[in-house]
Write a protein that holds these residues in place. Structure first.
Motif, PDB file in Angstrom:
ATOM      1  N   GLN A   1       3.042   9.200 -16.514  1.00 28.28           N
ATOM      2  CA  GLN A   1       1.697   9.210 -15.948  1.00 28.28           C
ATOM      3  C   GLN A   1       0.980   7.860 -16.009  1.00 28.28           C
ATOM      4  N   ALA A   2       1.148   7.123 -17.081  1.00 27.95           N
ATOM      5  CA  ALA A   2       0.479   5.818 -17.183  1.00 27.95           C
ATOM      6  C   ALA A   2       1.005   4.869 -16.100  1.00 27.95           C
ATOM      7  N   GLU A   3       2.323   4.850 -15.919  1.00 21.90           N
ATOM      8  CA  GLU A   3       2.903   4.004 -14.875  1.00 21.90           C
ATOM      9  C   GLU A   3       2.509   4.507 -13.485  1.00 21.90           C
ATOM     10  N   ALA A   4       2.397   5.812 -13.343  1.00 24.06           N
ATOM     11  CA  ALA A   4       1.983   6.389 -12.065  1.00 24.06           C
ATOM     12  C   ALA A   4       0.571   5.940 -11.710  1.00 24.06           C
ATOM     13  N   GLU A   5      -0.317   5.991 -12.690  1.00 25.67           N
ATOM     14  CA  GLU A   5      -1.698   5.581 -12.418  1.00 25.67           C
ATOM     15  C   GLU A   5      -1.783   4.081 -12.120  1.00 25.67           C
ATOM     16  N   GLU A   6      -1.030   3.279 -12.844  1.00 22.13           N
ATOM     17  CA  GLU A   6      -1.023   1.837 -12.600  1.00 22.13           C
ATOM     18  C   GLU A   6      -0.526   1.533 -11.181  1.00 22.13           C
ATOM     19  N   SER A   7       0.532   2.210 -10.742  1.00 21.63           N
ATOM     20  CA  SER A   7       1.050   2.002  -9.385  1.00 21.63           C
ATOM     21  C   SER A   7       0.056   2.477  -8.336  1.00 21.63           C
ATOM     22  N   ALA A   8      -0.609   3.589  -8.592  1.00 18.39           N
ATOM     23  CA  ALA A   8      -1.609   4.090  -7.645  1.00 18.39           C
ATOM     24  C   ALA A   8      -2.785   3.121  -7.542  1.00 18.39           C
ATOM     25  N   THR A   9      -3.183   2.542  -8.652  1.00 21.65           N
ATOM     26  CA  THR A   9      -4.277   1.567  -8.636  1.00 21.65           C
ATOM     27  C   THR A   9      -3.867   0.316  -7.872  1.00 21.65           C
ATOM     28  N   ARG A  10      -2.627  -0.117  -8.042  1.00 20.00           N
ATOM     29  CA  ARG A  10      -2.132  -1.264  -7.269  1.00 20.00           C
ATOM     30  C   ARG A  10      -2.062  -0.924  -5.780  1.00 20.00           C
ATOM     31  N   SER A  11      -1.651   0.286  -5.484  1.00 17.45           N
ATOM     32  CA  SER A  11      -1.607   0.726  -4.089  1.00 17.45           C
ATOM     33  C   SER A  11      -3.009   0.704  -3.484  1.00 17.45           C
TER      34      SER A  11
ATOM     35  N   CYS B   1       0.838  -1.196   0.000  1.00 20.30           N
ATOM     36  CA  CYS B   1       0.000   0.000   0.000  1.00 20.30           C
ATOM     37  C   CYS B   1       0.876   1.250   0.000  1.00 20.30           C
ATOM     38  N   ILE B   2       1.843   1.278   0.892  1.00 21.74           N
ATOM     39  CA  ILE B   2       2.731   2.438   1.027  1.00 21.74           C
ATOM     40  C   ILE B   2       3.690   2.541  -0.151  1.00 21.74           C
ATOM     41  N   ARG B   3       4.351   1.444  -0.478  1.00 23.42           N
ATOM     42  CA  ARG B   3       5.399   1.487  -1.496  1.00 23.42           C
ATOM     43  C   ARG B   3       4.853   1.773  -2.893  1.00 23.42           C
ATOM     44  N   TYR B   4       3.718   1.178  -3.248  1.00 24.18           N
ATOM     45  CA  TYR B   4       3.137   1.487  -4.560  1.00 24.18           C
ATOM     46  C   TYR B   4       2.723   2.955  -4.635  1.00 24.18           C
ATOM     47  N   ASP B   5       2.232   3.507  -3.523  1.00 26.50           N
ATOM     48  CA  ASP B   5       1.888   4.933  -3.536  1.00 26.50           C
ATOM     49  C   ASP B   5       3.144   5.771  -3.741  1.00 26.50           C
ATOM     50  N   GLN B   6       4.229   5.411  -3.055  1.00 27.87           N
ATOM     51  CA  GLN B   6       5.492   6.129  -3.247  1.00 27.87           C
ATOM     52  C   GLN B   6       5.971   6.004  -4.689  1.00 27.87           C
ATOM     53  N   LEU B   7       5.845   4.820  -5.248  1.00 27.15           N
ATOM     54  CA  LEU B   7       6.257   4.603  -6.627  1.00 27.15           C
ATOM     55  C   LEU B   7       5.405   5.436  -7.585  1.00 27.15           C
TER      56      LEU B   7
ATOM     57  N   ALA C   1      -5.558  -1.109  -4.296  1.00 26.53           N
ATOM     58  CA  ALA C   1      -5.981  -2.504  -4.080  1.00 26.53           C
ATOM     59  C   ALA C   1      -5.309  -3.083  -2.836  1.00 26.53           C
ATOM     60  N   ALA C   2      -4.019  -2.806  -2.669  1.00 26.64           N
ATOM     61  CA  ALA C   2      -3.301  -3.308  -1.496  1.00 26.64           C
ATOM     62  C   ALA C   2      -3.834  -2.659  -0.215  1.00 26.64           C
ATOM     63  N   CYS C   3      -4.113  -1.369  -0.265  1.00 29.96           N
ATOM     64  CA  CYS C   3      -4.659  -0.672   0.908  1.00 29.96           C
ATOM     65  C   CYS C   3      -6.023  -1.238   1.290  1.00 29.96           C
ATOM     66  N   GLU C   4      -6.864  -1.484   0.288  1.00 26.29           N
ATOM     67  CA  GLU C   4      -8.182  -2.066   0.562  1.00 26.29           C
ATOM     68  C   GLU C   4      -8.028  -3.451   1.180  1.00 26.29           C
ATOM     69  N   SER C   5      -7.125  -4.253   0.646  1.00 29.56           N
ATOM     70  CA  SER C   5      -6.887  -5.592   1.167  1.00 29.56           C
ATOM     71  C   SER C   5      -6.370  -5.553   2.606  1.00 29.56           C
ATOM     72  N   ALA C   6      -5.531  -4.573   2.905  1.00 29.89           N
ATOM     73  CA  ALA C   6      -4.971  -4.419   4.251  1.00 29.89           C
ATOM     74  C   ALA C   6      -5.921  -3.665   5.183  1.00 29.89           C
ATOM     75  N   LYS C   7      -7.052  -3.220   4.648  1.00 31.59           N
ATOM     76  CA  LYS C   7      -8.021  -2.429   5.417  1.00 31.59           C
ATOM     77  C   LYS C   7      -7.367  -1.170   6.007  1.00 31.59           C
ATOM     78  N   ASP C   8      -6.544  -0.535   5.204  1.00 30.89           N
ATOM     79  CA  ASP C   8      -5.818   0.672   5.601  1.00 30.89           C
ATOM     80  C   ASP C   8      -6.496   1.882   4.962  1.00 30.89           C
ATOM     81  N   ASP C   9      -7.483   2.433   5.664  1.00 29.88           N
ATOM     82  CA  ASP C   9      -8.237   3.563   5.115  1.00 29.88           C
ATOM     83  C   ASP C   9      -7.387   4.815   4.939  1.00 29.88           C
ATOM     84  N   ARG C  10      -6.469   5.058   5.861  1.00 27.76           N
ATOM     85  CA  ARG C  10      -5.622   6.241   5.723  1.00 27.76           C
ATOM     86  C   ARG C  10      -4.717   6.112   4.496  1.00 27.76           C
TER      87      ARG C  10
END
Length: 181
Positions: free
Chosen positions: A42-52, A26-32, A54-63
């Protein structure tokens, strides 16, 4: 010589490739995604943000999810995808308000929620302005000012109720500063 942003890219990509824990991804993909945005990718940025996200939702990390959605809103705004940017910005604000509802004012102030929320409002306002929706942008600006005022007052005096029909006539002075003699 490469700028400092390029020195971070390979190690961060390597770290993300070898992580399995969603809360870390969640954290690292957002940093990426922030890094790719800074590099204009921008395309890679959006892909990484989307992965982040998904990981945040899976980890139940609302912040973390809120921060990622704000990042993705800026990315989508840069790409001209304004409807998607606005949806992300609104979802991010809703998450922060839900988190804030469970914090005492001192915790919100110490954890940086006040500053984070201002960034979210700024992104929302920028998207609405780019869309030509100036009355809505003005409304969000006023909401931001009201939130900043409530945060300031509550951090110095203790909790206060949000304005609304249920809070009218309540005593808002409890928890205020005491006078020392």
């Amino acid at each position: 010589e490469l700028d400092p942003v390029h020195h971070v890219e390979a190690p961060l990509e390597h770290a993300v490739a070898h992580m399995t824990a969603d809360y870390r991804l969640c954290i690292r993909y957002d940093q990426l995604s922030e890094l790719y945005l800074a590099l204009g990718r921008q395309a890679e940025a959006e892909e990484s943000a989307t992965r982040s996200a998904a990981a945040c939702e899976s980890a139940k990390d609302d912040r973390g999810l809120s921060e990622t959605l704000e990042t993705r809103a800026r990315i989508r705004m840069a790409r001209g995808e304004l409807d998607g940017a606005l949806a992300d910005a609104r979802q991010s604000l809703a998450l922060v308000e839900r988190i804030r509802a469970h914090l005492v004012p001192e915790d919100a102030h110490k954890r940086g929620y006040n500053e984070e929320t201002l960034n979210l409002y700024e992104t929302s306002i920028a998207v609405l302005a780019r869309m030509g929706r100036f009355p809505e942008a003005l409304e969000v600006t006023e909401e931001s000012r009201a939130r900043a005022f409530i945060d300031r007052v509550s951090s110095s005096r203790g909790p206060i109720a949000s304005p609304g029909p249920a809070s009218r006539g309540t005593d808002r002075t409890r928890g205020g500063p005491s006078l020392k003699r």
